[in-house]
Scaffold this active site. Structure first.
Site, short mmCIF file in Angstrom:
data_model
loop_
_atom_site.label_atom_id
_atom_site.label_comp_id
_atom_site.label_asym_id
_atom_site.label_seq_id
_atom_site.Cartn_x
_atom_site.Cartn_y
_atom_site.Cartn_z
N GLU A 32 0.88 -1.17 0.00
CA GLU A 32 0.00 0.00 0.00
C GLU A 32 0.92 1.22 0.00
O GLU A 32 1.81 1.32 0.85
CB GLU A 32 -0.89 0.01 1.25
CG GLU A 32 -1.82 1.20 1.21
CD GLU A 32 -2.77 1.30 2.40
OE1 GLU A 32 -2.74 0.44 3.30
OE2 GLU A 32 -3.54 2.28 2.41
N ARG A 257 5.70 -12.87 9.79
CA ARG A 257 6.38 -11.60 9.59
C ARG A 257 7.80 -11.64 10.11
O ARG A 257 8.09 -12.31 11.09
CB ARG A 257 5.69 -10.51 10.42
CG ARG A 257 4.59 -9.85 9.72
CD ARG A 257 4.00 -8.75 10.57
NE ARG A 257 2.93 -8.20 9.81
CZ ARG A 257 3.02 -7.04 9.13
NH1 ARG A 257 4.05 -6.28 9.23
NH2 ARG A 257 2.03 -6.64 8.38
N LYS A 267 4.72 0.72 9.16
CA LYS A 267 4.77 2.02 8.48
C LYS A 267 4.13 3.10 9.33
O LYS A 267 4.58 4.24 9.34
CB LYS A 267 4.07 1.91 7.13
CG LYS A 267 4.94 1.25 6.09
CD LYS A 267 4.26 1.20 4.75
CE LYS A 267 3.19 0.15 4.74
NZ LYS A 267 2.57 -0.06 3.43
#
Ligand code: ATP
Ligand code: MG
Length: 550
Positions: A32, A257, A267
């Site tokens: 994104e 992750r 982020k």
């Protein structure tokens, strides 16, 4: 490109090729564009690109840009740059926003099948009606609107007749499902906002859980690799692909992750560090962003080697940041020229060295890599050494300079400290030493031995340099205590700046040139703040030693 070692995702792909389910592997990296990429993303990039590459497949770079409020073209551009810098080439460059029309049509199809409805409940009410893990949800009073009414309202949502939050489109699945994701998830929301790609064309936007499976299916992605927090959404992912009657059926596969010690890796948090001035931009060398690591001096090779060494599993894992540092040392060991730099200068006058004389000494550029050749280092009556290579009253076993003691100057001579010069405050500002011409390096002098070797830079030709030394940005990554946030764990000493000198042969250094400074570790020429020909700025990549053993 180095191959992807075997892992459970690769095994699935092998099986799917062997069974004939697919004849080509297609993956995508779907960021994104709401921030810069970080080292965690590198894991996803390497998996997606690496695995497809192993099977001669295709990988698209697809921007998952369905949330206009947080996304920006600046992020799009930085992501493209970072993926390329890491060494990967995408097949197609795609934007989810290019499929808005098709997504809208698929939503209309759901309405026509009686599988989606326009809901007037507020966001809070929807949350309340959703139920909990132990209690089923409650159906919305708008759930049984007719297909005609839903089609009409959805079209009017698109036309801009309603304000933000006034209505949503929800999938009609099962409010009693044990999987909360299936309790009539919202699939479209109203947002009167300008989108970086589609401008003001749309005021309704698809939700991630609806958009992502459609994007994958539209592009013919065969294996949709994502992180483990999406595991519970897989049934919804499959429902969307099936009920929207997509031609391709991508398979979602989750993996754990990557997290690093002393590092925040989201982020949202990284943006907060930037916005609140804890660092000086997304590319601050202390940041775990790809752009920060590039500016710090990490190489794509070292990042790839590190990520490949981290296991691909179903669990989120936290890896010691020292392992990352190990890989950059390994990569630079044979590539980076060795040199000398003085971080905290102390002037030394060699009283018995002829005034005005300059001598050029020979030194290997990299003793571990003789192919790199030799360099010349000037030597004269005045040099700089490190302040902490001298002590007036040393403890036992201090082998560097102190009054009356002799040390070797790397690549040069033995010097002996004869006299200390202090300023009015009693601070040592200069040493007066003598040298022994018999002791020149490389001449095979064996007359006597000294225990300490220190580095130095000749004063008259030294190039001024700024050294930026770093400590971890985050003191530790354990859960925040009540009433505190991760910002309370920001290390106030993460940056230390020193003004010193480097050898004159480094004067022509270029942005991103990397050196190993004797005893100080690896440094990168800062591409932003260096004034070439005047003052070099060096970012410390890593120190020389680590306790980490692979
Ligand atoms: P963040 O929480 O940092 O914003 P994200 O998952 O929201 O990360 P996206 O832009 O959606 O970021 O990520 C693109 C891809 O990178 C996704 O497939 C995501 O799962 C993957 N990814 C993000 N962070 C990590 C990580 N720490 N380890 C492995 N993969 C990651
Ligand atoms: Mg995200």
């Amino acid at each position: 490109m180095d191959n992807q070692t075997s892992n459970f995702i690769k095994d699935i792909m092998i099986k799917d090729l062997e069974s004939g389910k697919h004849d080509k592997i297609v993956t995508r990296f779907p960021p994104e564009p709401n921030g810069y990429l970080h080292i965690g993303h590198a894991k996803s990039i390497i998996l997606n690109f690496g695995l497809a590459d192993d099977f001669n497949g295709l990988t698209n770079l697809r921007f998952d840009d369905t949330n206009p409020l947080k996304e920006d073209i600046e992020y799009v551009n930085s992501i493209k740059e970072d993926v390329k810098w890491l060494g990967f080439e995408w097949d197609d460059l795609l934007f989810a926003s290019n499929y808005f029309e098709e997504m809208y049509n698929r939503a209309v199809l759901l309405i026509k099948k009686g599988l989606a409805y326009v809901d007037d409940l507020s966001a809070d009410e929807i949350r309340e009606y959703r139920g909990t893990l132990t209690e089923p949800g409650k159906e919305s009073p708008y759930r049984d609107r007719s297909i005609e009414e839903n089609l009409d309202l959805f079209e009017r949502m698109r036309a801009g007749e309603f304000s933000n939050g006034e209505k949503v489109l929800r999938a009609k699945i099962n409010m009693a499902s044990p999987n909360i994701n299936l309790r009539d998830p919202v699939i479209y929301r109203i947002s009167h906002a300008t989108h970086h790609n589609t401008g003001d064309k749309w005021c309704i936007y698809p939700m991630y859980a609806f958009a992502h499976p459609l994007e994958d299916a539209i592009e013919g992605v065969t294996h949709s690799i994502c992180t483990i927090e999406f595991e519970d959404q897989r049934p919804l992912y499959n429902w969307v692909v099936e009920q929207c009657e997509m031609e391709n059926t991508p398979q979602q596969i989750e993996f754990g992750r990557l997290n690093l010690t002393n590092t925040v890796m989201s982020k949202r948090k990284l943006k907060q560090l930037v916005d609140e001035g804890f660092v000086d931009g997304w590319d601050d060398p202390r940041m775990p962003t790809i752009s920060g690591m590039r500016r710090r001096g990490f190489t794509p090779e070292s990042i790839r080697a590190f990520v490949r060494e981290t296991a691909v599993t179903k669990n989120n894992a936290t890896v010691d940041v020292e392992m990352l540092e190990h890989f950059v040392r390994e990569d630079l060991k044979l590539k980076a020229p060795r040199t000398m730099g003085i971080i905290n200068p102390l002037k030394v006058v060699i009283t018995n060295y002829p005034e005005g004389q300059i001598e050029l000494l020979d030194a290997e550029i990299n003793p571990e890599n003789p192919d790199m050749g030799m360099r010349k280092i000037p030597f004269s009556r005045e040099i700089y050494i490190e302040q902490d290579d001298f002590m007036e009253n040393p403890p036992a076993k201090y082998f560097r300079l102190f009054p009356g003691n002799e040390v070797r100057l790397k690549h040069a001579y033995f010097i002996k400290c004869e006299e200390i010069v202090k300023d009015a405050d009693g601070k040592v500002v200069e040493l007066r030493c003598t040298y022994d011409p018999e002791t020149k390096s490389g001449t095979g002098f064996t007359g006597r031995k000294v225990k300490g070797t220190i580095h130095w830079v000749e004063a008259a030709h030294a190039v001024p340099a700024e050294f930026r030394l770093y400590e971890p940005l985050i003191l530790d990554e354990t859960e925040e205590e009540e009433g505190t946030t991760f910002l309370d764990k920001v290390n106030p000493n993460s940056l230390e700046v020193h003004q010193g000198y480097v050898e004159p042969n480094m004067k022509e250094s270029q942005p991103h040139d990397k050196f190993q400074f004797f005893r100080h570790g690896y440094f990168n020429v800062d591409p932003k703040d260096t004034s070439y020909g005047e003052k070099l700025v060096f970012n410390q990549i890593v120190s020389l030693k680590s306790s980490f053993k692979l």
